[in-house]
Design a protein around this motif. Sequence first.
Motif, mmCIF file in Angstrom:
data_model
loop_
_atom_site.group_PDB
_atom_site.id
_atom_site.type_symbol
_atom_site.label_atom_id
_atom_site.label_comp_id
_atom_site.label_asym_id
_atom_site.label_seq_id
_atom_site.Cartn_x
_atom_site.Cartn_y
_atom_site.Cartn_z
ATOM 1 N N THR A 1 -59.363 51.084 -38.914
ATOM 2 C CA THR A 1 -59.504 50.336 -37.670
ATOM 3 C C THR A 1 -60.711 49.410 -37.736
ATOM 4 O O THR A 1 -60.636 48.251 -37.319
ATOM 5 N N GLY A 2 -61.809 49.902 -38.260
ATOM 6 C CA GLY A 2 -63.009 49.080 -38.409
ATOM 7 C C GLY A 2 -62.790 47.893 -39.322
ATOM 8 O O GLY A 2 -63.260 46.779 -39.047
ATOM 9 N N ILE A 3 -62.079 48.114 -40.405
ATOM 10 C CA ILE A 3 -61.761 47.028 -41.330
ATOM 11 C C ILE A 3 -60.885 45.983 -40.634
ATOM 12 O O ILE A 3 -61.113 44.772 -40.765
ATOM 13 N N LEU A 4 -59.896 46.427 -39.882
ATOM 14 C CA LEU A 4 -59.017 45.515 -39.161
ATOM 15 C C LEU A 4 -59.788 44.700 -38.124
ATOM 16 O O LEU A 4 -59.613 43.480 -38.014
ATOM 17 N N ILE A 5 -60.652 45.343 -37.376
ATOM 18 C CA ILE A 5 -61.455 44.643 -36.377
ATOM 19 C C ILE A 5 -62.365 43.619 -37.048
ATOM 20 O O ILE A 5 -62.479 42.474 -36.588
ATOM 21 N N GLY A 6 -62.998 43.999 -38.138
ATOM 22 C CA GLY A 6 -63.850 43.066 -38.875
ATOM 23 C C GLY A 6 -63.072 41.872 -39.396
ATOM 24 O O GLY A 6 -63.555 40.728 -39.342
ATOM 25 N N ALA A 7 -61.877 42.106 -39.885
ATOM 26 C CA ALA A 7 -61.053 41.012 -40.397
ATOM 27 C C ALA A 7 -60.638 40.057 -39.288
ATOM 28 O O ALA A 7 -60.690 38.835 -39.450
ATOM 29 N N VAL A 8 -60.259 40.605 -38.128
ATOM 30 C CA VAL A 8 -59.872 39.759 -36.992
ATOM 31 C C VAL A 8 -61.054 38.905 -36.550
ATOM 32 O O VAL A 8 -60.919 37.695 -36.332
ATOM 33 N N LEU A 9 -62.227 39.502 -36.438
ATOM 34 C CA LEU A 9 -63.402 38.749 -36.015
ATOM 35 C C LEU A 9 -63.798 37.689 -37.041
ATOM 36 O O LEU A 9 -64.122 36.556 -36.682
ATOM 37 N N ALA A 10 -63.760 38.040 -38.315
ATOM 38 C CA ALA A 10 -64.121 37.073 -39.356
ATOM 39 C C ALA A 10 -63.145 35.898 -39.387
ATOM 40 O O ALA A 10 -63.572 34.736 -39.483
ATOM 41 N N LEU A 11 -61.864 36.175 -39.313
ATOM 42 C CA LEU A 11 -60.875 35.096 -39.310
ATOM 43 C C LEU A 11 -61.000 34.219 -38.068
ATOM 44 O O LEU A 11 -60.839 32.997 -38.139
ATOM 45 N N THR A 12 -61.311 34.840 -36.938
ATOM 46 C CA THR A 12 -61.516 34.059 -35.720
ATOM 47 C C THR A 12 -62.682 33.105 -35.906
ATOM 48 O O THR A 12 -62.601 31.927 -35.565
ATOM 49 N N TRP A 13 -63.781 33.589 -36.476
ATOM 50 C CA TRP A 13 -64.975 32.759 -36.696
ATOM 51 C C TRP A 13 -64.660 31.618 -37.653
ATOM 52 O O TRP A 13 -65.009 30.470 -37.411
ATOM 53 N N ILE A 14 -63.942 31.923 -38.739
ATOM 54 C CA ILE A 14 -63.649 30.910 -39.753
ATOM 55 C C ILE A 14 -62.678 29.855 -39.225
ATOM 56 O O ILE A 14 -62.897 28.659 -39.404
ATOM 57 N N VAL A 15 -61.612 30.281 -38.562
ATOM 58 C CA VAL A 15 -60.552 29.356 -38.158
ATOM 59 C C VAL A 15 -60.915 28.588 -36.883
ATOM 60 O O VAL A 15 -60.716 27.378 -36.814
ATOM 61 N N ILE A 16 -61.448 29.264 -35.889
ATOM 62 C CA ILE A 16 -61.640 28.637 -34.579
ATOM 63 C C ILE A 16 -63.096 28.289 -34.302
ATOM 64 O O ILE A 16 -63.385 27.349 -33.592
ATOM 65 N N GLY A 17 -64.040 29.056 -34.824
ATOM 66 C CA GLY A 17 -65.449 28.752 -34.608
ATOM 67 C C GLY A 17 -66.204 29.913 -33.976
ATOM 68 O O GLY A 17 -65.642 30.943 -33.611
ATOM 69 N N PHE A 18 -67.520 29.682 -33.847
ATOM 70 C CA PHE A 18 -68.408 30.744 -33.374
ATOM 71 C C PHE A 18 -68.085 31.201 -31.959
ATOM 72 O O PHE A 18 -68.034 32.389 -31.679
#
Length: 65
Positions: free
Chosen positions: A8-25
Amino acid sequence: MTSSATRTGILIGAVLALTWIVIGFWAFFFVAIAMIVGAVIGRIIDGKLNVAGLVDAFRGKRSSS
């Protein structure tokens, strides 16, 4: 084999990282806040969070004497 919490932690981290990369801070920031609010609401519904104790803590009341 990894635990469910680790996955679950890995999934949450991946969602947050992809959000930052694709859409921004700021999108990352709002997604993170929404996830925290959702987790708190889930713990309240499950009965794993004492809301009265949390409110007392914010008011500066101590739970022990």
